[in-house]
Motif scaffolding. Structure first.
Motif, PDB file in Angstrom:
ATOM      1  N   SER A  66       0.800  -1.215   0.000  1.00 26.77           N
ATOM      2  CA  SER A  66       0.000   0.000   0.000  1.00 26.77           C
ATOM      3  C   SER A  66       0.827   1.256   0.000  1.00 26.77           C
ATOM      4  CB  SER A  66      -0.934   0.001   1.216  1.00 26.77           C
ATOM      5  OG  SER A  66      -0.192  -0.031   2.411  1.00 26.77           O
ATOM      6  N   SER A  67       2.083   1.183   0.310  1.00 24.37           N
ATOM      7  CA  SER A  67       2.919   2.376   0.317  1.00 24.37           C
ATOM      8  C   SER A  67       3.224   2.858  -1.089  1.00 24.37           C
ATOM      9  CB  SER A  67       4.245   2.099   1.037  1.00 24.37           C
ATOM     10  OG  SER A  67       5.024   1.214   0.263  1.00 24.37           O
ATOM     11  N   GLY A  68       3.018   2.002  -2.079  1.00 17.55           N
ATOM     12  CA  GLY A  68       3.346   2.384  -3.446  1.00 17.55           C
ATOM     13  C   GLY A  68       4.826   2.278  -3.749  1.00 17.55           C
ATOM     14  N   THR A  69       5.613   1.685  -2.850  1.00 18.33           N
ATOM     15  CA  THR A  69       7.052   1.556  -3.067  1.00 18.33           C
ATOM     16  C   THR A  69       7.320   0.408  -4.018  1.00 18.33           C
ATOM     17  OG1 THR A  69       7.519   2.412  -0.881  1.00 18.33           O
ATOM     18  CG2 THR A  69       9.270   1.177  -1.953  1.00 18.33           C
ATOM     19  N   GLU A  70       8.126   0.675  -5.033  1.00 18.94           N
ATOM     20  CA  GLU A  70       8.413  -0.326  -6.041  1.00 18.94           C
ATOM     21  C   GLU A  70       9.911  -0.459  -6.225  1.00 18.94           C
ATOM     22  OE1 GLU A  70       6.518   1.114  -9.487  1.00 18.94           O
ATOM     23  OE2 GLU A  70       4.485   0.939  -8.671  1.00 18.94           O
ATOM     24  N   ALA A  71      10.350  -1.699  -6.414  1.00 18.08           N
ATOM     25  CA  ALA A  71      11.756  -1.914  -6.729  1.00 18.08           C
ATOM     26  C   ALA A  71      12.008  -1.519  -8.167  1.00 18.08           C
ATOM     27  CB  ALA A  71      12.117  -3.388  -6.523  1.00 18.08           C
ATOM     28  N   PRO A  72      13.196  -0.993  -8.456  1.00 20.78           N
ATOM     29  CA  PRO A  72      13.512  -0.636  -9.841  1.00 20.78           C
ATOM     30  C   PRO A  72      13.638  -1.882 -10.694  1.00 20.78           C
ATOM     31  CG  PRO A  72      15.455  -0.431  -8.466  1.00 20.78           C
ATOM     32  CD  PRO A  72      14.303  -0.715  -7.543  1.00 20.78           C
ATOM     33  N   ARG A  73      13.581  -1.692 -12.010  1.00 23.40           N
ATOM     34  CA  ARG A  73      13.658  -2.830 -12.920  1.00 23.40           C
ATOM     35  C   ARG A  73      14.995  -3.545 -12.804  1.00 23.40           C
ATOM     36  NH1 ARG A  73      10.860   0.106 -18.170  1.00 23.40           N
ATOM     37  NH2 ARG A  73       8.802   0.371 -17.232  1.00 23.40           N
ATOM     38  N   GLN A  74      16.054  -2.770 -12.571  1.00 20.04           N
ATOM     39  CA  GLN A  74      17.361  -3.364 -12.358  1.00 20.04           C
ATOM     40  C   GLN A  74      17.789  -3.047 -10.941  1.00 20.04           C
ATOM     41  OE1 GLN A  74      19.863  -1.760 -15.522  1.00 20.04           O
ATOM     42  NE2 GLN A  74      19.861  -3.767 -16.495  1.00 20.04           N
ATOM     43  N   GLY A 324      16.856  11.759 -14.691  1.00 19.44           N
ATOM     44  CA  GLY A 324      17.903  12.773 -14.644  1.00 19.44           C
ATOM     45  C   GLY A 324      18.932  12.479 -13.575  1.00 19.44           C
ATOM     46  N   LEU A 325      18.466  12.023 -12.419  1.00 17.23           N
ATOM     47  CA  LEU A 325      19.397  11.659 -11.350  1.00 17.23           C
ATOM     48  C   LEU A 325      20.287  10.504 -11.785  1.00 17.23           C
ATOM     49  CD1 LEU A 325      17.037  11.832  -8.227  1.00 17.23           C
ATOM     50  CD2 LEU A 325      18.834  13.452  -8.854  1.00 17.23           C
ATOM     51  N   GLU A 326      19.713   9.572 -12.534  1.00 14.55           N
ATOM     52  CA  GLU A 326      20.482   8.427 -13.010  1.00 14.55           C
ATOM     53  C   GLU A 326      21.494   8.836 -14.082  1.00 14.55           C
ATOM     54  OE1 GLU A 326      16.935   5.097 -12.325  1.00 14.55           O
ATOM     55  OE2 GLU A 326      17.193   6.072 -14.278  1.00 14.55           O
ATOM     56  N   GLN A 327      21.049   9.625 -15.047  1.00 12.97           N
ATOM     57  CA  GLN A 327      21.891   9.943 -16.199  1.00 12.97           C
ATOM     58  C   GLN A 327      22.917  11.026 -15.898  1.00 12.97           C
ATOM     59  OE1 GLN A 327      18.947  10.821 -19.194  1.00 12.97           O
ATOM     60  NE2 GLN A 327      17.969   8.823 -18.899  1.00 12.97           N
ATOM     61  N   THR A 328      22.505  12.053 -15.149  1.00  8.71           N
ATOM     62  CA  THR A 328      23.420  13.165 -14.863  1.00  8.71           C
ATOM     63  C   THR A 328      24.360  12.846 -13.713  1.00  8.71           C
ATOM     64  OG1 THR A 328      21.806  14.772 -15.684  1.00  8.71           O
ATOM     65  CG2 THR A 328      23.553  15.607 -14.239  1.00  8.71           C
ATOM     66  N   TYR A 329      23.822  12.164 -12.696  1.00 10.26           N
ATOM     67  CA  TYR A 329      24.621  11.927 -11.489  1.00 10.26           C
ATOM     68  C   TYR A 329      25.057  10.480 -11.293  1.00 10.26           C
ATOM     69  CZ  TYR A 329      23.613  16.676  -9.992  1.00 10.26           C
ATOM     70  OH  TYR A 329      23.548  18.040  -9.916  1.00 10.26           O
ATOM     71  N   GLY A 330      24.434   9.549 -12.004  1.00  3.97           N
ATOM     72  CA  GLY A 330      24.772   8.144 -11.805  1.00  3.97           C
ATOM     73  C   GLY A 330      24.181   7.560 -10.536  1.00  3.97           C
ATOM     74  N   LEU A 331      23.129   8.175 -10.011  1.00  2.00           N
ATOM     75  CA  LEU A 331      22.496   7.661  -8.794  1.00  2.00           C
ATOM     76  C   LEU A 331      21.676   6.421  -9.095  1.00  2.00           C
ATOM     77  CD1 LEU A 331      21.723   8.027  -5.768  1.00  2.00           C
ATOM     78  CD2 LEU A 331      19.745   9.333  -6.576  1.00  2.00           C
ATOM     79  N   GLU A 332      21.886   5.369  -8.304  1.00  2.00           N
ATOM     80  CA  GLU A 332      21.055   4.169  -8.366  1.00  2.00           C
ATOM     81  C   GLU A 332      20.318   4.046  -7.042  1.00  2.00           C
ATOM     82  OE1 GLU A 332      23.523   0.814  -9.141  1.00  2.00           O
ATOM     83  OE2 GLU A 332      23.977   1.393 -11.197  1.00  2.00           O
ATOM     84  N   VAL A 333      19.001   3.888  -7.121  1.00  2.00           N
ATOM     85  CA  VAL A 333      18.224   3.710  -5.894  1.00  2.00           C
ATOM     86  C   VAL A 333      17.695   2.295  -5.837  1.00  2.00           C
ATOM     87  CG1 VAL A 333      17.604   6.150  -5.815  1.00  2.00           C
ATOM     88  CG2 VAL A 333      16.057   4.536  -6.926  1.00  2.00           C
ATOM     89  N   GLY A 334      17.457   1.836  -4.615  1.00  2.00           N
ATOM     90  CA  GLY A 334      16.942   0.487  -4.438  1.00  2.00           C
ATOM     91  C   GLY A 334      15.464   0.384  -4.704  1.00  2.00           C
ATOM     92  N   SER A 335      14.716   1.460  -4.409  1.00  2.00           N
ATOM     93  CA  SER A 335      13.274   1.438  -4.628  1.00  2.00           C
ATOM     94  C   SER A 335      12.749   2.850  -4.781  1.00  2.00           C
ATOM     95  CB  SER A 335      12.554   0.742  -3.458  1.00  2.00           C
ATOM     96  OG  SER A 335      12.829   1.397  -2.232  1.00  2.00           O
ATOM     97  N   PHE A 336      11.553   2.928  -5.353  1.00  2.00           N
ATOM     98  CA  PHE A 336      10.880   4.206  -5.548  1.00  2.00           C
ATOM     99  C   PHE A 336       9.529   4.163  -4.854  1.00  2.00           C
ATOM    100  CE2 PHE A 336       9.956   8.181  -7.532  1.00  2.00           C
ATOM    101  CZ  PHE A 336       8.583   8.173  -7.730  1.00  2.00           C
ATOM    102  N   SER A 337       9.214   5.233  -4.113  1.00  2.00           N
ATOM    103  CA  SER A 337       7.946   5.323  -3.404  1.00  2.00           C
ATOM    104  C   SER A 337       7.060   6.371  -4.077  1.00  2.00           C
ATOM    105  CB  SER A 337       8.177   5.701  -1.936  1.00  2.00           C
ATOM    106  OG  SER A 337       6.958   5.686  -1.214  1.00  2.00           O
ATOM    107  N   SER A 338       5.909   5.950  -4.602  1.00  2.00           N
ATOM    108  CA  SER A 338       4.981   6.864  -5.270  1.00  2.00           C
ATOM    109  C   SER A 338       4.216   7.661  -4.228  1.00  2.00           C
ATOM    110  CB  SER A 338       3.997   6.073  -6.143  1.00  2.00           C
ATOM    111  OG  SER A 338       4.662   5.449  -7.206  1.00  2.00           O
ATOM    112  N   LEU A 339       4.484   8.965  -4.179  1.00  2.00           N
ATOM    113  CA  LEU A 339       3.866   9.818  -3.174  1.00  2.00           C
ATOM    114  C   LEU A 339       3.144  10.970  -3.854  1.00  2.00           C
ATOM    115  CD1 LEU A 339       6.812   9.646  -0.613  1.00  2.00           C
ATOM    116  CD2 LEU A 339       4.607   8.469  -0.480  1.00  2.00           C
ATOM    117  N   ASP A 340       3.632  12.214  -3.692  1.00  2.00           N
ATOM    118  CA  ASP A 340       2.945  13.346  -4.297  1.00  2.00           C
ATOM    119  C   ASP A 340       3.943  14.326  -4.878  1.00  2.00           C
ATOM    120  OD1 ASP A 340       3.979  14.506  -2.019  1.00  2.00           O
ATOM    121  OD2 ASP A 340       2.049  14.949  -1.095  1.00  2.00           O
ATOM    122  N   GLN A 341       3.448  15.441  -5.364  1.00  2.00           N
ATOM    123  CA  GLN A 341       4.263  16.414  -6.083  1.00  2.00           C
ATOM    124  C   GLN A 341       4.877  17.424  -5.116  1.00  2.00           C
ATOM    125  OE1 GLN A 341       1.802  18.112  -9.137  1.00  2.00           O
ATOM    126  NE2 GLN A 341       1.293  16.140 -10.020  1.00  2.00           N
TER     127      GLN A 341
END
Length: 370
Positions: A66-74, A324-341
């Protein structure tokens, strides 16, 4: 602020492939989610922002929970940086200039331009920087002052009307988007133009699709705007989109904006130092624990499975957010949480230690030191 991404989004411009945008969107939000900032219509009411965001989270529920947190594809490599709870939020420095130059700038119907009018408005730009804009937003959003009161206190404290030269006078209408930041700046413009001898009213109009055509027609005469977002908006009108004309270079962006403005009967004042952009926030405790103050440091020290990025669902696709964080900075995150703007869900997620880093806009009141 206020209203209004750059998730690849726009303050009040329709969805398209351009990379930048800002402010009040068609739904009343400060920015939509396409190329630029995605501010809640400061910003919509907090309750409405929460309701919209909560609906998005529920709609996205599934196996991820229910948190909306998803693991990245890689899967990300490395340990990463787990969330750290705390109340004070800090924006990490965009040291590689991922975001475009959304500096505050006065947009003016060309037929009313006089040297006195430009000079009066430019006094606002001369003193308005991002930290001051954060405090102005805080005065209204958290301290519950009116936009008029906050603007008057700021004008008095900074001597804005001192030495303002009177112009030919006449009636002027200053338009404002439907978010706090825009309302405050419009009130500052009113103070300055009144001092210059004009009879001024402020009219809240809504999103850019409404107020920009009214500005071109002279139905309103002045509007506080954002350089990169408006440049891309006009680029879409004048050149049917074409190649982006904005960048992180404020001088180049404003030069492009002035050229586009000439074609539609608009003139612009000087840009303020204040910029209202996508920003990525962490708690002060997170920053201290992991030793991160810039996005480069975040990528270097926190790429890995424990790092949770929070933001609106669109962040996963928009070029000025997760990609942008991935391409410009090379940041890799373990998961993404869908929240708000950049709204209450994201800020609560940071403060409660549910996400490591979240999208909270650069002029949000949350950055004000408590």
């Amino acid at each position: 602020m206020a209203a209004g991404t750059m998730l690849g989004g726009s303050r009040g411009q329709p969805e398209r492939a351009s990379p930048v945008g800002h402010a009040a969107g068609p739904d009343g939000s400060r920015r939509d989610t396409e190329g630029g900032l995605m501010h809640p219509g400061r910003r919509l009411s907090i309750g409405l922002v929460g309701a919209i965001a909560a609906a998005s989270v529920l709609a996205g529920c599934g196996e991820a929970g229910s948190s909306g947190t998803e693991a990245p594809r890689q899967a990300a490599s490395g340990a990463g940086c787990a969330p750290v709870a705390g109340q004070q939020l800090v924006a990490l420095e965009d040291d590689k200039a991922l975001q475009h130059a959304d500096n505050v700038i006065a947009a003016i119907h060309s037929k009313v331009v006089t040297p006195q009018l430009i000079a009066a408005l430019d006094k606002v730009s001369a003193v308005l920087d991002t930290p001051k804009l954060v405090l102005l937003n805080k005065a209204v959003d958290e301290d519950r002052k009116s936009a008029q009161a906050a603007a008057q206190e700021f004008a008095t404290a900074n001597g804005l009307t001192d030495g303002v030269e009177r112009g030919p006078g006449g009636r002027l209408t200053v338009g404002a988007g439907n978010f706090t930041e825009s309302e405050i700046i419009a009130e500052l413009y009113k103070i300055q133009l009144t001092a210059a001898g004009y009879q001024v009213t402020v009219q809240q109009i809504g999103n850019r699709e409404l107020y920009e055509p009214a500005l071109e027609k002279g139905e309103i005469q002045v509007v506080p705007e954002y350089a990169a977002t408006l440049a891309e908006f006009l680029n879409g009108k004048v050149n049917s989109g074409g190649q982006p004309v904005s960048s992180s270079d404020v001088d180049a962006t404003v030069t492009a904006l002035r050229g586009l403005g000439e074609k539609v009967g608009l003139t612009f004042g000087a840009p303020a130092a204040a910029q209202s952009q996508n920003a990525f926030a962490v708690t002060e405790e997170f920053a201290e624990k992991y030793g991160v103050r810039t996005l480069s440091e975040l990528a270097e020290k926190c790429s890995g499975t424990a790092t949770v990025l929070g933001g609106p669902p669109e962040c996963q696709q928009r070029p000025f957010c997760k990609p942008g964080l991935e391409q410009t900075y090379g940041l890799e995150v373990g998961s993404f949480s869908s929240l708000d703007q950049g709204g209450p869900l994201t800020k609560t997620g940071l403060r409660n230690g549910e996400i490591s880093v979240g999208l909270v806009f650069s002029t949000d009141a949350a950055y004000a030191q408590s």
